[in-house]
Design a protein around this motif. Structure first.
Motif, PDB file in Angstrom:
ATOM      1  N   ASP A  56      27.662  57.903  68.367  1.00  0.00           N
ATOM      2  CA  ASP A  56      28.459  58.771  69.146  1.00  0.00           C
ATOM      3  C   ASP A  56      29.401  59.312  68.306  1.00  0.00           C
ATOM      4  N   VAL A  57      29.977  60.739  68.409  1.00  0.00           N
ATOM      5  CA  VAL A  57      31.229  61.324  67.804  1.00  0.00           C
ATOM      6  C   VAL A  57      31.802  62.223  68.748  1.00  0.00           C
ATOM      7  N   VAL A  58      33.174  62.441  68.398  1.00  0.00           N
ATOM      8  CA  VAL A  58      33.698  63.456  69.395  1.00  0.00           C
ATOM      9  C   VAL A  58      33.382  64.859  68.998  1.00  0.00           C
ATOM     10  N   PRO A  59      33.521  65.575  70.075  1.00  0.00           N
ATOM     11  CA  PRO A  59      33.412  67.216  70.032  1.00  0.00           C
ATOM     12  C   PRO A  59      33.872  67.449  68.552  1.00  0.00           C
ATOM     13  N   THR A  60      33.138  68.893  68.357  1.00  0.00           N
ATOM     14  CA  THR A  60      33.715  69.326  67.057  1.00  0.00           C
ATOM     15  C   THR A  60      34.781  70.204  66.894  1.00  0.00           C
ATOM     16  N   GLY A  61      35.303  70.713  68.145  1.00  0.00           N
ATOM     17  CA  GLY A  61      36.459  71.742  68.403  1.00  0.00           C
ATOM     18  C   GLY A  61      35.797  72.998  67.729  1.00  0.00           C
TER      19      GLY A  61
END
Length: 392
Positions: free
Chosen positions: A77-82
């Motif tokens: 998983d990754v953090v949201p892109t912004g």
């Protein structure tokens, strides 16, 4: 294009914003299955926040009792892109620019996952029947709450009595160049939510009210003073002194003429092995009680400090970095927390080793293309060194 880079780009192309794995574990699992790994998917969490975990194992050939298990651990998983408009190129379209690979997860930590798998493929091509048992532990809940991911897998393994001897977590740990720093431990983390009770009233009639912000202020000043002088503990040779930081303060109704009924303070400790959750809690309560504050305080221990002292794994990683890059790596316990805190409960030797961390969670996250193969090679060299220990 190297196989490591190809796989990294394939993973970056999947929009796996936590807790959505977006098929990354399936991609990796298919390659591992071809190598003889036994795959087990462990799902956890509510239906609206379902977490996917992959536990993949390939048994070694060492006699019973003489074998060792190495686990590569990480998150898909990754953090949201912004804001998308602030990205120079689309975050889920891997892009090469100025000698760098851009994309969300390029650094944290899809390149590490690709390097894990390619290193294993190369290792098994050279040694088809190693004595070393190999495993991967992957989760889609590292960037989220972290309650349905690695910790669930670790609890499952502990309940089954499955042994882990070594673990390498692919978190981005380098400062300027791949291999210049690894984490051989982490500080503990503990959060508190403090609610100070007052009496709401008109701001022009303070004698008819009780201002919780004013009541909190003297105690807060004392807590800040303890932190400023390093008074929680002095740390030690492996850990920085314990730090206490406020993250949020809230009070009031939004009106400028109302004394609030309560003030809420959120804070966090990052603590060394010189302190315990109990000792820190006792000190905070003692300060609040000494000022006669009417309060409630709830605690959340996010992880205990752990340390892997130099031994088989640390020395294998250090020598692998030295052979690949010529760097004398720095051992560190600085920074935030990672899933290593859960793994350390069932594995005595845990280190974190990954790319340069300067761009993680940022717009235009990236990794230098020239550092991708060295990272894979460090993992591969470490496999060779740990296998050699079983042949002595």
């Amino acid at each position: 294009m190297s196989r490591t880079l190809q796989l990294a780009e394939q993973l970056i192309s999947r929009p796996s914003v936590t807790p959505d794995d977006a098929g990354c574990q399936e991609i990796l699992g298919e390659r591992l299955a071809r190598l003889g790994f036994r795959l087990e998917t462990i799902e956890s969490g509510p239906t609206d926040f379902r977490v996917t975990n992959l536990w993949a194992v390939r048994p070694g050939t060492a006699p019973n009792g003489a074998g060792r298990t190495l686990v590569f651990a990480g998150h898909t998983d990754v953090v949201p892109t912004g804001p998308l408009e602030q990205w120079t190129s689309h975050p889920f379209t891997p892009t090469h620019r100025d000698g760098k690979l851009y994309g969300r997860g390029a650094c944290d930590m899809k390149t590490s996952l690709a390097a894990f798998v390619v290193a294993i493929e190369e290792f098994l091509a050279a040694k088809p029947d190693p004595r070393l048992t190999l495993a991967l532990l992957l989760t889609s809940d590292e960037e989220g709450p972290g309650v349905d991911g690695t910790v669930v897998v670790c609890n499952t393994l502990a309940a089954r009595g499955e042994r882990i001897d070594y673990c390498i977590v692919g978190e981005p740990t380098a400062v300027e160049r791949c291999g210049d720093m690894i984490k051989n431990g982490r500080r503990g983390t503990m959060s508190g939510k403090l609610t100070v009770q007052g009496v709401q009233g008109h701001i022009a009639y303070p004698h008819l009210a009780k201002n919780p912000v004013h009541l909190l202020a003297p105690a807060l000043a004392e807590l800040v003073a303890i932190n400023a002088c390093g008074g929680w503990d002095a740390g030690n040779d492996h850990f920085q002194p314990t730090s206490w930081q406020i993250s949020n303060i809230h009070a009031g109704t939004g009106a400028s003429n109302v004394i609030p009924s309560a003030a809420v303070l959120d804070f966090n400790f990052r603590f060394s092995t010189e302190s315990t959750p109990e000792s820190l809690q006792q000190r905070v309560h003692a300060v609040l009680d000494s000022h006669g504050v009417d309060y409630t305080l709830t605690w959340t221990v996010g992880g205990l400090p752990f340390l892997t002292k130099p031994g088989e794994l640390v020395e294998a990683v250090q020598q692998s970095i030295r052979d690949e890059t010529g760097i004398e790596t720095e051992l560190s316990t600085s920074g935030g927390t990672s899933d290593a805190r859960f793994i350390a409960k069932i594995c005595k030797q845990v280190v974190e080793l990954g790319p340069v961390n300067a761009s993680i969670h940022k717009i235009d996250e990236h990794i230098a293309l020239a550092e991708i193969e060295p990272l894979k090679n460090i993992y591969r060299r470490t496999l060779d060194r740990l296998e050699a220990l079983l042949l002595v």
